[in-house]
Scaffold this motif. Sequence first.
Motif, PDB file in Angstrom:
ATOM      1  N   VAL A   1      -6.210  15.533 -11.495  1.00 20.59           N
ATOM      2  CA  VAL A   1      -5.133  15.050 -11.139  1.00 20.59           C
ATOM      3  C   VAL A   1      -4.878  15.506  -9.727  1.00 20.59           C
ATOM      4  CG1 VAL A   1      -2.445  14.967 -11.722  1.00 20.59           C
ATOM      5  CG2 VAL A   1      -4.139  14.756 -13.466  1.00 20.59           C
ATOM      6  N   GLU A   2      -5.206  16.862  -9.259  1.00 22.47           N
ATOM      7  CA  GLU A   2      -4.937  17.341  -8.167  1.00 22.47           C
ATOM      8  C   GLU A   2      -6.026  16.456  -7.005  1.00 22.47           C
ATOM      9  OE1 GLU A   2      -3.938  21.965  -8.816  1.00 22.47           O
ATOM     10  OE2 GLU A   2      -5.854  21.345  -8.732  1.00 22.47           O
ATOM     11  N   GLN A   3      -7.168  16.252  -7.837  1.00 20.88           N
ATOM     12  CA  GLN A   3      -8.046  15.393  -6.756  1.00 20.88           C
ATOM     13  C   GLN A   3      -7.361  14.009  -6.564  1.00 20.88           C
ATOM     14  OE1 GLN A   3     -11.640  15.605  -8.846  1.00 20.88           O
ATOM     15  NE2 GLN A   3     -12.506  17.627  -8.146  1.00 20.88           N
ATOM     16  N   VAL A   4      -7.176  13.590  -7.514  1.00 20.68           N
ATOM     17  CA  VAL A   4      -6.245  12.213  -7.241  1.00 20.68           C
ATOM     18  C   VAL A   4      -5.229  12.389  -6.205  1.00 20.68           C
ATOM     19  CG1 VAL A   4      -4.935  10.101  -8.305  1.00 20.68           C
ATOM     20  CG2 VAL A   4      -6.888  11.259  -9.559  1.00 20.68           C
ATOM     21  N   LEU A   5      -4.321  13.173  -6.563  1.00 20.22           N
ATOM     22  CA  LEU A   5      -3.188  13.400  -5.609  1.00 20.22           C
ATOM     23  C   LEU A   5      -3.880  13.835  -4.050  1.00 20.22           C
ATOM     24  CD1 LEU A   5      -0.302  13.735  -4.955  1.00 20.22           C
ATOM     25  CD2 LEU A   5      -0.390  16.099  -5.483  1.00 20.22           C
ATOM     26  N   ALA A   6      -4.855  14.529  -3.857  1.00 25.23           N
ATOM     27  CA  ALA A   6      -5.336  14.845  -2.568  1.00 25.23           C
ATOM     28  C   ALA A   6      -5.946  13.705  -1.936  1.00 25.23           C
ATOM     29  CB  ALA A   6      -6.596  15.797  -2.966  1.00 25.23           C
TER      30      ALA A   6
ATOM     31  N   ALA B   1       2.945   5.835  -2.749  1.00 26.87           N
ATOM     32  CA  ALA B   1       4.135   6.761  -3.006  1.00 26.87           C
ATOM     33  C   ALA B   1       4.203   6.867  -4.248  1.00 26.87           C
ATOM     34  CB  ALA B   1       5.375   6.175  -2.452  1.00 26.87           C
ATOM     35  N   HIS B   2       4.156   5.971  -5.283  1.00 23.53           N
ATOM     36  CA  HIS B   2       4.025   5.886  -6.869  1.00 23.53           C
ATOM     37  C   HIS B   2       2.879   6.983  -7.103  1.00 23.53           C
ATOM     38  CE1 HIS B   2       4.621   4.836 -10.903  1.00 23.53           C
ATOM     39  NE2 HIS B   2       3.347   4.581 -10.829  1.00 23.53           N
ATOM     40  N   THR B   3       1.748   6.869  -6.592  1.00 21.12           N
ATOM     41  CA  THR B   3       0.890   7.633  -7.163  1.00 21.12           C
ATOM     42  C   THR B   3       1.163   9.195  -6.764  1.00 21.12           C
ATOM     43  OG1 THR B   3      -0.793   5.972  -6.847  1.00 21.12           O
ATOM     44  CG2 THR B   3      -1.607   8.282  -6.656  1.00 21.12           C
ATOM     45  N   ARG B   4       1.666   9.443  -5.407  1.00 17.78           N
ATOM     46  CA  ARG B   4       1.718  10.529  -5.282  1.00 17.78           C
ATOM     47  C   ARG B   4       3.076  11.289  -5.949  1.00 17.78           C
ATOM     48  NH1 ARG B   4       3.902  11.166  -0.485  1.00 17.78           N
ATOM     49  NH2 ARG B   4       4.046   8.696   0.140  1.00 17.78           N
ATOM     50  N   LYS B   5       3.936  10.336  -6.249  1.00 11.05           N
ATOM     51  CA  LYS B   5       5.163  11.051  -7.172  1.00 11.05           C
ATOM     52  C   LYS B   5       4.734  11.190  -8.466  1.00 11.05           C
ATOM     53  CE  LYS B   5       9.662   9.951  -8.513  1.00 11.05           C
ATOM     54  NZ  LYS B   5      10.871   8.947  -8.548  1.00 11.05           N
ATOM     55  N   SER B   6       4.006  10.161  -9.121  1.00 11.22           N
ATOM     56  CA  SER B   6       3.580  10.398 -10.399  1.00 11.22           C
ATOM     57  C   SER B   6       2.585  11.419 -10.772  1.00 11.22           C
ATOM     58  CB  SER B   6       3.159   9.287 -11.112  1.00 11.22           C
ATOM     59  OG  SER B   6       1.869   8.567 -10.304  1.00 11.22           O
TER      60      SER B   6
ATOM     61  N   GLU C   1       0.831  -1.150  -0.044  1.00 10.41           N
ATOM     62  CA  GLU C   1      -0.030  -0.028   0.106  1.00 10.41           C
ATOM     63  C   GLU C   1       0.985   1.132  -0.066  1.00 10.41           C
ATOM     64  OE1 GLU C   1      -3.210   0.369  -0.302  1.00 10.41           O
ATOM     65  OE2 GLU C   1      -3.293  -1.909  -0.522  1.00 10.41           O
ATOM     66  N   LEU C   2       1.923   1.239   0.656  1.00 10.15           N
ATOM     67  CA  LEU C   2       2.688   2.355   0.857  1.00 10.15           C
ATOM     68  C   LEU C   2       3.369   2.761  -0.393  1.00 10.15           C
ATOM     69  CD1 LEU C   2       4.553   2.029   4.485  1.00 10.15           C
ATOM     70  CD2 LEU C   2       2.642   3.827   3.590  1.00 10.15           C
TER      71      LEU C   2
ATOM     72  N   GLU D   1       2.875  14.886 -12.700  1.00 11.35           N
ATOM     73  CA  GLU D   1       1.866  15.110 -13.853  1.00 11.35           C
ATOM     74  C   GLU D   1       1.317  16.621 -13.415  1.00 11.35           C
ATOM     75  OE1 GLU D   1      -2.206  13.063 -15.678  1.00 11.35           O
ATOM     76  OE2 GLU D   1      -0.925  12.114 -14.232  1.00 11.35           O
ATOM     77  N   ILE D   2       1.105  17.077 -12.377  1.00 10.54           N
ATOM     78  CA  ILE D   2       0.751  18.378 -11.903  1.00 10.54           C
ATOM     79  C   ILE D   2       1.669  19.456 -12.406  1.00 10.54           C
ATOM     80  CG2 ILE D   2       0.114  20.136 -10.052  1.00 10.54           C
ATOM     81  CD1 ILE D   2      -1.286  17.609  -8.749  1.00 10.54           C
ATOM     82  N   ASP D   3       3.004  19.168 -12.029  1.00  6.18           N
ATOM     83  CA  ASP D   3       4.046  20.217 -12.614  1.00  6.18           C
ATOM     84  C   ASP D   3       4.058  20.305 -13.882  1.00  6.18           C
ATOM     85  OD1 ASP D   3       5.015  20.509 -10.045  1.00  6.18           O
ATOM     86  OD2 ASP D   3       6.694  18.940 -10.083  1.00  6.18           O
ATOM     87  N   GLY D   4       3.735  19.169 -14.819  1.00  4.98           N
ATOM     88  CA  GLY D   4       3.861  19.221 -16.299  1.00  4.98           C
ATOM     89  C   GLY D   4       2.687  20.064 -16.791  1.00  4.98           C
ATOM     90  N   LEU D   5       1.323  19.699 -16.220  1.00  2.96           N
ATOM     91  CA  LEU D   5       0.308  20.536 -16.547  1.00  2.96           C
ATOM     92  C   LEU D   5       0.496  21.811 -16.106  1.00  2.96           C
ATOM     93  CD1 LEU D   5      -2.250  17.695 -15.513  1.00  2.96           C
ATOM     94  CD2 LEU D   5      -1.959  18.703 -17.678  1.00  2.96           C
ATOM     95  N   ARG D   6       1.063  22.297 -15.213  1.00  5.00           N
ATOM     96  CA  ARG D   6       1.136  23.656 -14.749  1.00  5.00           C
ATOM     97  C   ARG D   6       2.027  24.295 -15.628  1.00  5.00           C
ATOM     98  NH1 ARG D   6       1.409  23.147  -8.089  1.00  5.00           N
ATOM     99  NH2 ARG D   6      -0.860  23.005  -7.976  1.00  5.00           N
ATOM    100  N   ILE D   7       3.086  23.595 -16.224  1.00  5.50           N
ATOM    101  CA  ILE D   7       4.017  24.294 -17.316  1.00  5.50           C
ATOM    102  C   ILE D   7       3.272  24.418 -18.685  1.00  5.50           C
ATOM    103  CG2 ILE D   7       6.051  23.801 -18.534  1.00  5.50           C
ATOM    104  CD1 ILE D   7       7.216  22.312 -16.307  1.00  5.50           C
TER     105      ILE D   7
END
Length: 327
Positions: free
Chosen positions: A277-282, A83-88, A78-79, A92-98
């Motif tokens: 994606v922000e919702q998934v990260l949250a 961790a993979h989800t939060r990192k990816s 689970e961890l 993805e959020i950084d890329g979308l903001r760019i």
Amino acid sequence: KALLQLRGDAAAPENQARAEAFLLGESSRLDSQVLSVLASSLKNDPLAKVKTLIEELIERLKTEALRETEHKGWCDKELATNAHTRKSKTQEIDGLRIDIDSLQADLMQLEKEQSALAVSMNETQAAMANQTALRLTEKVENEAAIQDAQAGQAAVSDAIKVLQDFYANATKQTTALAQVRKHAQAPPPIFEDGTYAGQQGASGGVLAMLDVIKSDFARIEQEATSSEAAAQAEHDKFMEESRVSMAQMETDVKHKARAHQDSQVALEDKKEDLLKVEQVLATAEAEYKKLQPACMSQGQSYEERVARRKDEIEALKQALAILSGDA
């Protein structure tokens, strides 16, 4: 056999005392509450009950070890997934903001270019209208000059013809009069000059002056005609270049409008993707907080707990051997 039983019963208190001392020592070394409680029970409980208690405790510790191993495996999975989800998703959020920043910059640039095109088109249209008005005024002036010059030439030509006819007739009359005088009585002094025949001596100068005036009118007509032709050619060239420029700008306006629309749609899509994606990260971050108490103990580590439980089981087995007289 009965003797052995009697010897075993006689050794039981000694074995219990040894087992108690051993367990107390191990409980202190391992800081084990389980061994400490068990050591206390050796003073009061019968030997058989103590053995049974130890055996049950060993099984319970083994069961706990198995469950913790399973729980550890579940936590690790689970961890790792979290961790993979939060990192990816963070990447993805950084890329979308760019992408969003880039699209917003593109839209601003397109809007500036569209505004500049609108200004250029208005200026070109105004220049064409102004040039058309100037050309019309100039054309009227040139045509008027040409007409005046042509009228002047016609008038001078008429004047020259009249004078030429006049001088020609006057010459003929003077010649005829001279022939009559040869045969007639001489006229009184007042009529000595005979019939008026004009200033024949000055006729050449007048006609030459009129020819000069006629030439001036012809020159003015030629200059006005050339000026009109050159002005019209320049006007036609300017209007053609302006029409080509307007056509190019209109094409640019269409392309930029389409690019603006495409960028706007892409921007809205990126914003929608970012929200998802922000919702998934949250959600992943909330799950991570829930996993922390169950999987990330602030006390001993999993490895430390496994080693301690192993030592406790070994201590219990040793105590059981002491109670049984095997150690």
